[in-house]
Design an enzyme around this catalytic site. Structure first.
Site, PDB file in Angstrom:
ATOM      1  CD  GLU A  33      -2.278  -5.870   5.990  1.00  0.00           C
ATOM      2  OE1 GLU A  33      -1.269  -6.592   5.857  1.00  0.00           O
ATOM      3  OE2 GLU A  33      -2.273  -4.634   5.774  1.00  0.00           O
ATOM      4  CD  GLN A  34       1.037  -7.630   1.498  1.00  0.00           C
ATOM      5  OE1 GLN A  34       1.036  -8.094   0.350  1.00  0.00           O
ATOM      6  NE2 GLN A  34       2.044  -6.909   1.963  1.00  0.00           N
ATOM      7  CE1 TYR A 208      11.266   4.383  20.174  1.00  0.00           C
ATOM      8  CE2 TYR A 208      13.099   5.360  18.963  1.00  0.00           C
ATOM      9  CZ  TYR A 208      11.904   4.670  18.971  1.00  0.00           C
ATOM     10  OH  TYR A 208      11.340   4.257  17.784  1.00  0.00           O
ATOM     11  CG  ASP A 286       6.656   5.131   3.888  1.00  0.00           C
ATOM     12  OD1 ASP A 286       6.904   6.316   4.187  1.00  0.00           O
ATOM     13  OD2 ASP A 286       7.033   4.167   4.582  1.00  0.00           O
TER      14      ASP A 286
END
Length: 390
Positions: A33-34, A208, A286
């Site tokens: 994780e960067q 919401y 993604d």
């Protein structure tokens, strides 16, 4: 089991779910994780029943409730001017196993990270990846010059994935002509446990509740010709959002006027990747198939991907990645197409077409609510954790 070790690039929802799912199947997993910590970033997410099925299979449904996730009772379409109800999707009529939740992204990240740690996943924080090279033993080249190797490299590093061009060549993203603001405000209006879509001409507002109902998540989308940068963490002046939605009334106006901090991002159209996996490298979420946010399925598709990928690489015969894209592509393409259609439906201009469309929604909603809900069976009733029938 076909592999013994894997690297997951990206500590977001899809990456953490994939890490946990793989580790639970006996794979030694390292997450790169960067960021130097898994911080509280982002805002709200909608976990629909198909995404919840994956969390349930990972043993996390109770933990989701423990994070003060709000169980959604409905999705309500409203007219922008005074907030009059146009149609209601009765989520409370879903089967008991198909629950729908609103949750803060940071809370879901924390839940998934905990599951990964309990499964002995290793985390390397501040790990910046320069490139990913497919091969017999794929390699991850780091910015500091070091190299990591594993039998499987999962690229869950988002729309700007370093692995996607390695498998598919340069991306051809195009600005969609739409921008979106995100904000959180205190729930001073007693917002019910439902997602509300306030529909106006060339713009709409989604709201919401979060964290036990104490907060409200706002996503405000506007059509515009001017380009805006991609990515959802660009700070903007709240007055720009307020000016764009000045014509909205009722509760929508109160929520918009309560905004003091807001981020803006440009919504871009990316093609679904032609190649999701090659020589030990797989794209997830993604990185493989970005979608517009108008069906609230980005996180849910990443969760589904994670489960199918873990299943494919630990139980599939022969080429252990081959089944992954085959099992996922048609479904995500359908989701992407449905999300794009919603953008058009929400943004109708005043006139006969808008009036007829809203009248039709009202009639179906009031006379045949189960039929309206049934139109989403293909989406919400899909459970990737169950073996396919036949």
């Amino acid at each position: 089991m076909n592999i013994s070790n894997a690297i997951v690039v990206g500590g977001g929802i899809g990456g953490l779910a994939a890490a946990a799912a793989l580790a639970r199947r006996g794979v030694a997993v390292t997450v790169l994780e960067q960021a130097d910590a898994l911080r509280e970033v982002g805002a709200g997410l909608q976990v629909s029943p198909n995404g919840l099925a994956v969390l349930r299979a990972l043993g996390l449904e109770a933990g989701l409730r423990g994070k003060e996730a709000v169980q959604g009772q409905a999705v309500v379409l409203r007219d922008f001017a005074k907030g009059a109800e146009v149609a209601r999707l009765p989520l409370d009529r879903l089967p008991k196993t198909q629950r729908y939740f609103f949750v803060h992204r940071a809370d879901l990240i924390d839940l998934l990270a905990g599951a990964a740690k309990r499964a002995n996943v290793t985390f390397e924080m501040g790990a910046q990846v320069a490139s990913i090279r497919p091969g017999k033993v794929p390699q991850v080249q780091m910015v500091d010059g070091s190299t990591r190797r594993a039998e499987l490299v999962v690229a869950a590093d988002g729309i700007h994935s370093v692995a996607r061009p390695a498998l598919n060549g340069p991306d051809e993203a195009a600005f969609s002509g739409q921008v979106a603001w995100r904000a959180l405000v205190p729930n001073s209006i007693n917002h019910p446990a439902e997602a509300q879509v306030h529909m106006g001409a060339a713009r709409h507002l989604v709201t919401y509740p979060l964290r036990g109902g104490r907060l409200i998540n706002l996503v405000a989308v506007e059509e515009r010709e001017g380009w805006a940068a991609e990515g959802w963490n660009h700070t903007d002046d709240p007055s720009n959002m307020k000016d764009a939605f000045a014509g909205f009334g009722g509760d929508a106006a109160q929520m918009i006027n309560a905004v003091t901090d807001v981020t803006l991002w440009g919504l871009h159209l990316h093609p679904v990747a032609s190649i999701w996996q090659r020589e030990g490298v797989a794209l997830l979420g993604d990185a493989a198939h970005p979608t517009l946010p108008f069906l609230a399925q980005g996180a849910n598709m990443a969760l589904e991907d994670a489960w199918i990928l873990a299943d494919a690489v630990t139980s599939g015969p022969g080429d252990w990645l081959a089944g992954y894209q085959q099992r996922r592509e048609a479904r995500v393409r359908r989701v992407i197409a449905a999300a794009a259609k919603n953008a058009h439906r929400y943004h109708l201009r005043p006139g006969p077409m808008r009036s007829l469309a809203h009248l039709g929604l009202k009639l179906v909603s009031r006379l045949a609510p189960s039929q309206m809900l049934g139109a989403f069976n293909w989406l919400y009733g899909h459970d990737v954790t169950r073996p396919p029938k036949g």
